[in-house]
Scaffold this active site. Structure first.
Site, PDB file in Angstrom:
ATOM      1  N   HIS A 100     -11.865  -4.884   0.749  1.00  0.00           N
ATOM      2  CA  HIS A 100     -10.595  -4.261   0.341  1.00  0.00           C
ATOM      3  C   HIS A 100     -10.808  -2.763   0.114  1.00  0.00           C
ATOM      4  CE1 HIS A 100      -6.981  -3.508  -2.107  1.00  0.00           C
ATOM      5  NE2 HIS A 100      -6.495  -4.600  -1.555  1.00  0.00           N
TER       6      HIS A 100
ATOM      7  N   PHE B 183       0.797  -1.231   0.000  1.00  0.00           N
ATOM      8  CA  PHE B 183       0.000   0.000   0.000  1.00  0.00           C
ATOM      9  C   PHE B 183       0.832   1.285   0.000  1.00  0.00           C
ATOM     10  CE2 PHE B 183      -2.937  -3.148   1.894  1.00  0.00           C
ATOM     11  CZ  PHE B 183      -3.947  -3.098   0.945  1.00  0.00           C
TER      12      PHE B 183
END
Length: 227
Positions: free
Chosen positions: A190, A81
């Protein structure tokens, strides 16, 4: 041994020595050598194991599991991320920031560089650690999943409880590797633009992690990213 090129803390070196010696890992390394000769691969070789460098085994309090590295230029640097300084945060990360603001009131930064989380004990692990430029999932089923499943199992073996963050169906399949009677598992949709509105927004994962850490008699994570 090929793996000695990489900057792993001594604790990870000893814990993962068995994996590095297995045939599948040697085959994976051979594959990566060939790929780097003919393709642009992310992250750069020196950054592939940076999650382990930044978060030694004995300091892992939280495991945040991603799937595949960013495949755009100068984005991936070995933490799921996270993107390099100066790179615009991708949309999934912007959604993480929006939920962080809603959950804990943190400001939304311009930077997508999440190294400060890693330094506090958040192992930011992708299931696959490399990718071809602009070809998502191009290195899946080459051996990385076997390696990172072993990492998850080793973290599961820790005597102190750990908080596992599993966002999305792919990550949630890893729950079979986790002793949920000892560890805390935080699951939701998600944060990608495709699914964030279907259960990620409003899930309050960051406060849930900190509540679990306090129950484990461990310090909370300071989630604020400061530009």
């Amino acid at each position: 041994m090929v793996h000695q090129q990489f900057q792993l803390s001594s604790s990870w070196h000893s814990i993962l020595a068995e994996e590095f010696a297995k045939a599948y890992f040697r085959q994976l390394q051979d594959f990566l050598v060939e790929e780097r000769q003919t393709q642009t691969i992310y992250p750069p070789e020196a950054d592939v194991f940076s999650a382990f460098e930044l978060t030694p085994y004995e300091e892992v309090k939280v495991l945040l599991l991603g799937q595949d590295p960013y495949h755009g230029q100068n984005q991936a640097h070995g933490l799921c991320f996270s993107v390099r300084p100066g790179i615009k945060p991708p949309r999934s990360l912007m959604n993480i920031y929006k939920e962080l603001q809603a959950d804990l009131g943190c400001s939304i930064p311009e930077s997508g560089y999440l190294v400060n989380w890693a330094k506090q004990g958040v192992l930011m692990l992708n299931a696959v650690l490399t990718v071809r430029s602009h070809e998502p999932n191009s290195h899946k089923n080459k051996g990385w999943e076997q390696f990172t499943d072993a990492v998850i199992s080793k973290i599961n073996d820790k005597s102190d409880p750990v908080v596992f963050i599993l966002w999305g169906g792919y990550a949630q399949k890893k729950i079979k590797l986790i002793d949920t009677t000892r560890h805390t598992v935080i699951q939701s949709a998600h944060p990608s633009p495709l699914s964030a509105r279907n259960g990620f927004f409003g899930s309050k994962p960051f406060s849930a992690v900190n509540q679990a850490l306090l129950l484990h008699n461990q310090p909370e994570i300071d989630w604020e990213i400061r530009d």
